[in-house]
Enzyme design. Structure first.
Site, PDB file in Angstrom:
ATOM      1  CD  GLN A 128      -2.606   1.159   2.653  1.00  0.00           C
ATOM      2  OE1 GLN A 128      -2.189   0.557   3.633  1.00  0.00           O
ATOM      3  NE2 GLN A 128      -3.759   1.793   2.658  1.00  0.00           N
ATOM      4  N   GLY A 129       0.758   2.067  -1.034  1.00  0.00           N
ATOM      5  CA  GLY A 129       1.528   3.307  -1.135  1.00  0.00           C
ATOM      6  C   GLY A 129       0.683   4.514  -0.788  1.00  0.00           C
ATOM      7  CD  GLU A 246      -5.033   0.421   6.179  1.00  0.00           C
ATOM      8  OE1 GLU A 246      -3.949   0.445   6.777  1.00  0.00           O
ATOM      9  OE2 GLU A 246      -5.356   1.258   5.308  1.00  0.00           O
ATOM     10  CB  SER A 383      -3.000   8.307  14.625  1.00  0.00           C
ATOM     11  OG  SER A 383      -3.743   9.508  14.564  1.00  0.00           O
TER      12      SER A 383
END
Length: 398
Positions: A128-129, A246, A383
């Site tokens: 994953q970029g 994700e 986060s």
């Protein structure tokens, strides 16, 4: 988890158990138990993915038309519970759980035909970029640029914290194709062949000693326009959909609950930390807390899965699940280190590729590295602070 009365749950459970008994290699289980990485070892996950795919279970959550199973939420739950009991290695999330659903939702037919079968068969490894040195939680500020040149984009920039990039065949990446309007409006979603000229990968060793993440440099890499998913400058919509999978895909709670139950048995043994930790009221109370937290996560995931089955979307409900997952993983790994005691201190390499036998019980050897690496679980994928902002604004309406 409510059961679908059209499915005999006990018969299905026995079917899964028999499959695991006959098809799960003990060597994969042993390798997984030695692992301390947050993202599963690519080769372990790849072999297990191939075994699952041969049974037709390579992507149970995909629509049946694309190779999925059309299982009910109850069947998904039973499957994950039995896999947790058997200590099956997780498959890499980047293919089946992330780029796969994106291609099913946004990909052109030729992209689906090209990539989806290879994802199911684990013939392609993905990474994953998204994150960049100056664009992590503030992903919209990414700088990697893609300039149109005929039938190609020329991509220049860098991605960081890229899990499994050192073994990946393909990267799905966010790139900037325009500076007009809001930052989110100038982003496109590209599929980049990692063997392309101009792609280089630099390893980053985590504090626990694992080589799990990398920095990827893209130096005028030519990417066919045909490898764009969705319209140009509309990649933010694709990216948000992928992040739902994700953050909210899968069922981790049942694995954590099983881990706490095993930890209770281990802590009761004399070898754990040099004594019976279950005789310590404070440690016992924290074990109970960890099991309750895992049960809470399990219920949250089951509800999210049922909602996704009903609506076809995971949605913002992924954010509270992701926060809870990170917290539970950190708590479980912390208690494991405490149970291991001095045996958690000496370790060669987390993967176990050392000529020396572990000091103490085998389960204690990866404990310290797993604890250290789990510190990242409240950072990656957005986060915990970012997730709480999403919860406040989009769920609670604050």
């Amino acid at each position: 988890m409510p059961l679908d009365h059209a499915v005999d749950p006990e018969a299905f459970r026995q079917e899964v158990r028999e499959f695991l008994r006959t098809e799960l290699p003990p060597a994969l289980v042993a390798a997984y138990r030695r692992s301390s990485a947050v993202v599963p070892d690519p080769e372990i996950g790849r072999e297990w993915q191939r075994i699952l795919n041969r049974r037709g279970w390579g992507a149970p959550h995909w629509p049946a038309a694309f190779g999925g199973t059309d299982w009910t939420p109850a069947q998904h739950y039973i499957f994950e519970t039995e896999c947790a009991d058997a200590d099956t290695p997780p498959v890499s999330p980047f293919g089946p759980r992330m780029i796969g659903p994106v291609l099913i939702r946004f990909g052109r037919p030729d992209q689906q035909q090209r990539f989806l079968p290879r994802i199911l068969a684990a013939e392609d490894q993905w990474c994953q970029g998204y994150s960049e040195p100056g664009a992590g939680s503030d992903l919209a500020s990414l700088k990697t640029r893609a300039v149109r040149d005929g039938d190609d984009y020329v991509v220049t920039g860098t991605k960081i914290w890229t899990s499994s990039a050192h073994v990946a065949d393909w990267m799905f990446a966010l790139v900037r194709t325009s500076d007009q309007g809001k930052p989110q409006e100038g982003i496109s979603f590209l599929l980049i062949d990692m063997r392309s000229p101009g792609v280089s990968v630099r390893p980053i060793l985590l504090i626990g000693g694992d080589h799990e993440v990398n920095q990827v440099f893209l130096d005028e890499v030519r990417v066919p326009v045909a490898n764009r998913v969705g319209e140009e400058n509309q990649g933010w919509t694709v990216a948000k959909y992928l992040l739902e999978h994700e953050r909210g895909g899968g069922l981790a709670g049942v694995r954590f609950r099983r881990a706490v139950q095993r930890l209770r048995r281990l802590a009761a043994a004399e070898e754990a930390g040099g004594g019976r930790l279950t005789d310590d009221p404070a440690f016992h109370a924290r074990l109970v807390q960890a099991e309750l937290e895992a049960l809470t996560l399990e219920a949250m995931e089951a509800r999210l899965m049922a909602e996704a089955e009903r609506t076809g979307r995971i949605g913002t409900g992924a954010s509270p699940v992701m926060v809870k997952r990170g917290e539970v993983r950190q708590l479980v790994t912390e208690l494991t280190v405490e149970a291991a005691g001095l045996y958690a201190l000496p370790w060669g390499t987390p993967r176990g590729d050392t000529n020396e036998a572990p000091v103490g019980p085998d389960w204690a050897a990866p404990a310290a590295a797993a604890y250290l690496n789990a510190r990242a679980t409240t950072i990656f994928g957005g986060s915990a602070e970012v997730q709480r902002e999403i919860i406040a604004k989009q769920i609670l309406g604050l």
